[in-house]
Design a protein around this motif. Structure first.
Motif, PDB file in Angstrom:
ATOM      1  N   LEU A  19       0.813  -1.215   0.000  1.00 29.63           N
ATOM      2  CA  LEU A  19       0.000   0.000   0.000  1.00 29.63           C
ATOM      3  C   LEU A  19       0.851   1.272   0.000  1.00 29.63           C
ATOM      4  N   VAL A  20       1.969   1.262   0.735  1.00 26.93           N
ATOM      5  CA  VAL A  20       2.851   2.437   0.748  1.00 26.93           C
ATOM      6  C   VAL A  20       3.476   2.651  -0.625  1.00 26.93           C
ATOM      7  N   VAL A  21       3.946   1.588  -1.246  1.00 29.29           N
ATOM      8  CA  VAL A  21       4.541   1.716  -2.582  1.00 29.29           C
ATOM      9  C   VAL A  21       3.484   2.191  -3.581  1.00 29.29           C
ATOM     10  N   LEU A  22       2.282   1.672  -3.490  1.00 33.53           N
ATOM     11  CA  LEU A  22       1.203   2.107  -4.379  1.00 33.53           C
ATOM     12  C   LEU A  22       0.903   3.595  -4.180  1.00 33.53           C
ATOM     13  N   LEU A  23       0.809   4.026  -2.949  1.00 36.92           N
ATOM     14  CA  LEU A  23       0.536   5.436  -2.657  1.00 36.92           C
ATOM     15  C   LEU A  23       1.667   6.334  -3.155  1.00 36.92           C
ATOM     16  N   GLU A  55       5.410   1.118 -11.690  1.00 34.30           N
ATOM     17  CA  GLU A  55       5.434   0.833 -10.253  1.00 34.30           C
ATOM     18  C   GLU A  55       4.018   0.646  -9.707  1.00 34.30           C
ATOM     19  N   ILE A  56       3.071   1.415 -10.200  1.00 35.54           N
ATOM     20  CA  ILE A  56       1.669   1.234  -9.794  1.00 35.54           C
ATOM     21  C   ILE A  56       1.191  -0.152 -10.205  1.00 35.54           C
ATOM     22  N   LEU A  57       1.454  -0.527 -11.441  1.00 39.42           N
ATOM     23  CA  LEU A  57       1.060  -1.851 -11.925  1.00 39.42           C
ATOM     24  C   LEU A  57       1.713  -2.956 -11.093  1.00 39.42           C
ATOM     25  N   ALA A  58       3.007  -2.836 -10.835  1.00 35.29           N
ATOM     26  CA  ALA A  58       3.720  -3.851 -10.064  1.00 35.29           C
ATOM     27  C   ALA A  58       3.190  -3.935  -8.638  1.00 35.29           C
ATOM     28  N   ALA A  59       2.875  -2.784  -8.021  1.00 38.33           N
ATOM     29  CA  ALA A  59       2.350  -2.788  -6.652  1.00 38.33           C
ATOM     30  C   ALA A  59       0.976  -3.451  -6.599  1.00 38.33           C
ATOM     31  N   VAL A  60       0.143  -3.176  -7.584  1.00 42.14           N
ATOM     32  CA  VAL A  60      -1.183  -3.814  -7.629  1.00 42.14           C
ATOM     33  C   VAL A  60      -1.029  -5.324  -7.802  1.00 42.14           C
ATOM     34  N   LEU A  61      -0.155  -5.740  -8.713  1.00 36.75           N
ATOM     35  CA  LEU A  61       0.089  -7.178  -8.895  1.00 36.75           C
ATOM     36  C   LEU A  61       0.627  -7.811  -7.616  1.00 36.75           C
ATOM     37  N   PHE A  62       1.522  -7.106  -6.941  1.00 31.76           N
ATOM     38  CA  PHE A  62       2.097  -7.600  -5.692  1.00 31.76           C
ATOM     39  C   PHE A  62       1.020  -7.826  -4.634  1.00 31.76           C
ATOM     40  N   LEU A  63      -0.001  -6.983  -4.628  1.00 35.19           N
ATOM     41  CA  LEU A  63      -1.075  -7.094  -3.630  1.00 35.19           C
ATOM     42  C   LEU A  63      -2.114  -8.159  -3.968  1.00 35.19           C
ATOM     43  N   ILE A  64      -2.066  -8.696  -5.178  1.00 35.58           N
ATOM     44  CA  ILE A  64      -2.969  -9.791  -5.569  1.00 35.58           C
ATOM     45  C   ILE A  64      -2.234 -11.096  -5.269  1.00 35.58           C
ATOM     46  N   PRO A  65      -2.730 -11.903  -4.340  1.00 44.76           N
ATOM     47  CA  PRO A  65      -1.988 -13.092  -3.917  1.00 44.76           C
ATOM     48  C   PRO A  65      -1.508 -13.996  -5.057  1.00 44.76           C
ATOM     49  N   VAL A  70       5.112 -12.304  -9.427  1.00 40.90           N
ATOM     50  CA  VAL A  70       5.365 -11.466 -10.605  1.00 40.90           C
ATOM     51  C   VAL A  70       5.490 -10.004 -10.194  1.00 40.90           C
ATOM     52  N   GLY A  71       4.550  -9.527  -9.380  1.00 40.04           N
ATOM     53  CA  GLY A  71       4.597  -8.152  -8.901  1.00 40.04           C
ATOM     54  C   GLY A  71       5.839  -7.875  -8.082  1.00 40.04           C
ATOM     55  N   GLY A  72       6.239  -8.834  -7.255  1.00 41.94           N
ATOM     56  CA  GLY A  72       7.441  -8.668  -6.440  1.00 41.94           C
ATOM     57  C   GLY A  72       8.692  -8.523  -7.276  1.00 41.94           C
ATOM     58  N   TYR A  73       8.841  -9.376  -8.275  1.00 44.68           N
ATOM     59  CA  TYR A  73      10.027  -9.275  -9.137  1.00 44.68           C
ATOM     60  C   TYR A  73      10.006  -8.003  -9.975  1.00 44.68           C
ATOM     61  N   LEU A  74       8.827  -7.588 -10.415  1.00 39.43           N
ATOM     62  CA  LEU A  74       8.729  -6.308 -11.121  1.00 39.43           C
ATOM     63  C   LEU A  74       9.116  -5.147 -10.214  1.00 39.43           C
ATOM     64  N   LEU A  75       8.660  -5.182  -8.965  1.00 39.33           N
ATOM     65  CA  LEU A  75       9.037  -4.127  -8.018  1.00 39.33           C
ATOM     66  C   LEU A  75      10.545  -4.103  -7.809  1.00 39.33           C
ATOM     67  N   LEU A  76      11.166  -5.261  -7.679  1.00 38.93           N
ATOM     68  CA  LEU A  76      12.626  -5.297  -7.506  1.00 38.93           C
ATOM     69  C   LEU A  76      13.337  -4.660  -8.694  1.00 38.93           C
TER      70      LEU A  76
END
Length: 118
Positions: A19-23, A55-65, A70-76
């Protein structure tokens, strides 16, 4: 720590990080302060939007179990690019990005160890 306390702490880290990364990404993309902060390093505005949007896309993917990995590796990858941009422009204050990246690694490694989602 007990297993339940560890699981709750990991879940809290997962949700607060996502949520912090998304914000922060939304602020970079849409807030005037984000535009000003990015503009003084001399890069075109479209780079800010590409970074923030990805980063918004990756954070949203990261929050979907089901899409967390995929979202985690994109964020990295995005954090790495952001750190590189900062350092190349003489901005050495990348500690927050390092902490975000390490938190993603902890969450992903714990998920792999347990084979479960947060």
């Amino acid at each position: 720590m007990t297993t339940q306390v560890s699981k709750n702490a990991l879940r809290a880290l997962y949700w607060s990080l996502g949520l912090v990364v998304l914000l922060q990404s939304c602020l970079l993309a849409f807030a005037p302060a984000g535009k000003r902060a990015f503009g003084h390093i001399g890069l075109p505005d479209w780079i800010r939007m590409v970074l923030a949007g990805s980063e918004i896309l990756a954070a949203v993917l990261f929050l979907i179990p089901r899409a967390m990995v995929v979202g985690g590796y994109l964020l990295l990858a995005i954090f790495g690019v952001a750190m590189l941009i900062h350092v190349l422009h003489g901005q050495w204050e990348v500690g927050g990005l390092v902490i975000y990246a390490m938190a993603v690694l902890v969450i992903l490694s714990e998920r792999n160890d347990r084979g479960t989602n947060c």
